[in-house]
Design an enzyme around this catalytic site. Structure first.
Site, mmCIF file in Angstrom:
data_model
loop_
_atom_site.group_PDB
_atom_site.id
_atom_site.type_symbol
_atom_site.label_atom_id
_atom_site.label_comp_id
_atom_site.label_asym_id
_atom_site.label_seq_id
_atom_site.Cartn_x
_atom_site.Cartn_y
_atom_site.Cartn_z
ATOM 1 C CB ILE B 14 -1.013 0.002 1.174
ATOM 2 C CG1 ILE B 14 -2.070 1.095 0.985
ATOM 3 C CG2 ILE B 14 -0.320 0.177 2.520
ATOM 4 C CD1 ILE B 14 -2.968 0.879 -0.216
ATOM 5 C CB SER B 37 11.471 -4.743 9.516
ATOM 6 O OG SER B 37 10.483 -5.276 8.661
ATOM 7 N NE ARG B 38 9.490 -6.305 3.771
ATOM 8 C CZ ARG B 38 9.050 -5.927 2.568
ATOM 9 N NH1 ARG B 38 9.448 -6.542 1.488
ATOM 10 N NH2 ARG B 38 8.195 -4.920 2.465
ATOM 11 C CE LYS B 91 -8.850 -0.646 5.055
ATOM 12 N NZ LYS B 91 -8.706 -1.751 4.019
ATOM 13 C CG ASP B 169 -7.659 -5.530 4.701
ATOM 14 O OD1 ASP B 169 -7.035 -4.973 5.618
ATOM 15 O OD2 ASP B 169 -7.512 -5.228 3.497
#
Lengths: 312, 312
Positions: B14, B37-38, B91, B169
């Site tokens: 996203i 984190s990657r 969201k 979702d």
């Protein structure tokens, strides 16, 4: 001062076991009528089939205590508030968070007193545990809440229907103590809910909590509804200074390092009505949403498993 | 005025599809860094493995946009608020209601701006539907929200883990439109959630709503995540005066009695960043909790069924 006239709406087991005897013995309140779809009265007082009939017939009754199952409570509370009544509700308040937030806002708009009762909070041993924890902080809390659904809700099929909470109906009593005594907010980290394969609410729930506290206290709870050996309603708490607190019998006994430091009988519902009188004097509402939020979070976040069928 | 420096935390699909291109094209914002984190960066700007490293290294960055999956967001938002940042969240905001209520209260205590985005609300056709309904009221609303999880979340196993929401979702996008356009509050009356037997979040949800309105509008929603023929993101609304509104394409096309009256492209994320700039100017937060509450209520109240296993 004259006693305040109150009507009880929903005359099932909890009203008959607790509310009606406590009102009968109260210095503050006087039962004026009951509302019961099955026509259950008390002491020969007027009985109405619907709340609307009560409000029309006895406008002098300014207070209602709502003791129905939670599924119909949102509608009943809205109706009572719109009729100008101050309202006290049994636990759990509603079957959804949206409904609870809605009636809290509605009571505030109309300037009515709304009191969400959590009976387990009304125990001196709970207050004392809270004070000790406030001084010493906590390293760990383990909640064990086990009882027999056959003993406590005999034949009440609604507890197994959607919105009936299952074992979370007694479990929310534990949560109402938990959120009261903890010195910081707690959140559901993970949960496992076991449902009887033929029922829609859980019979067993195991939960781990997180706190965001730097010392990472260990916090967990286990609920089970098939305990036939008697009730286990216990908090085992290790404080920051290493003392072990045991809050037993649903908050009526407190042990510190094995020794009983406080033990008392059941004054929970008398305490609730005392609190309602105080709130009415102050024209203040008291709705602690934290226990219902935590319970809702368990359903939202939990892993589901099916277990054996349940039959009465 | 100089552009506001913002960092994006969580550089997944996203962020890459929407946030980074919109910030690149923005007159109000300027990307200063990413936290991944990657180690995923953008345009050669600094990349940090943790938010704490960003806050230590670049204290001049006062804004963060949090685009991680929802499970870690409560911790990240608390950390950002404590570091004095204003915060925008993708969201759904969090995986529990307790967490959302907590960060809203925390932002208010610290006087920071907290903005919960609901991208589907940022469509002119949604605004126009809202205006028509405000004038004509509603007789019925049917929400159909069907798409392919394989297309929209390819290989993202977290959507099937506890707290991953499953078909809720995308479904929460529908709820964010629903709660915006309705002229009265809505509540979950009943729901049926179907879970793949080997997964922990639902693939299909059917919901009926109640409103407490005297004219008893019919309100329902169906979500499905195995629709391979293309997206169906449609509201079918009959107004109080009998007009039929169709809000299609997730809120980008509005038909009245079959005729298209408004149709536009996707400006959702540009609209979100415009709104964030306005909130920062006004030093106001904007967190609409209603869509998450409704979704949580579905899990709390819903009937559960197991369906066929899901495999990518």
């Amino acid at each position: 001062m004259a006693k305040r006239k109150i009507a009880v709406i929903g005359v099932g087991k909890i009203a008959q076991d607790q509310h009606l005897p406590v009102i009968d013995a109260s210095d503050d309140f006087e039962l004026a009528a009951t509302v019961s779809s099955r026509g259950v009265g008390h002491n020969g007082l007027p009985v109405f089939r619907t709340a609307a009939e009560l409000y029309a017939a006895m406008p002098e009754v300014g207070l209602v205590s709502i003791c129905t199952p939670p599924g119909v409570r949102h509608t009943l509370v809205r109706e009572a508030l719109d009729a100008g009544k101050d309202v006290m509700m049994e636990k759990p308040p509603t079957t959804t968070i949206s409904e609870l937030d809605d009636i809290v806002a509605h009571a505030a708009r109309l300037d009515r007193v709304l009191f969400q009762t959590w009976h387990s909070q009304y125990n001196a041993a709970v207050d004392q545990a809270q004070r000790i924890i406030a001084e010493q902080n906590v390293k760990s809390v383990r909640i064990d809440w086990r009882e027999s659904v056959r003993k406590w809700h005999p034949g009440q099929d609604w507890v197994w229907e959607p919105g009936g909470f299952g074992v979370c109906d007694p479990g929310i009593n534990a949560f109402s103590i938990f959120t009261k005594i903890m010195p910081f907010p707690v959140f559901v980290e993970s949960a496992k809910l076991t449902f009887p394969a033929n029922r829609q609410t859980p019979v067993d729930v195991e939960t781990r909590f997180k706190s965001g506290q730097p010392h990472q206290p260990e916090l967990s709870a286990g609920f089970n509804w098939l305990e036939e050996s008697g009730e286990v309603w216990t908090f085992t708490i290790v404080t920051g200074t290493g003392d072990e607190l045991k809050l037993e019998r649903g908050g009526r006994t407190l042990r510190v390092n094995g020794e009983i430091v406080l033990e008392h009988g059941d004054r929970e519902y008398a305490g609730i009505y005392d609190r309602f009188a105080d709130l009415l004097d102050a024209r203040e509402s008291d709705v602690d949403a934290a226990p219902l939020r935590l319970m809702s979070d368990i359903f939202f976040l939990g892993v589901r498993e099916n277990g054996p069928d349940f039959e009465w």
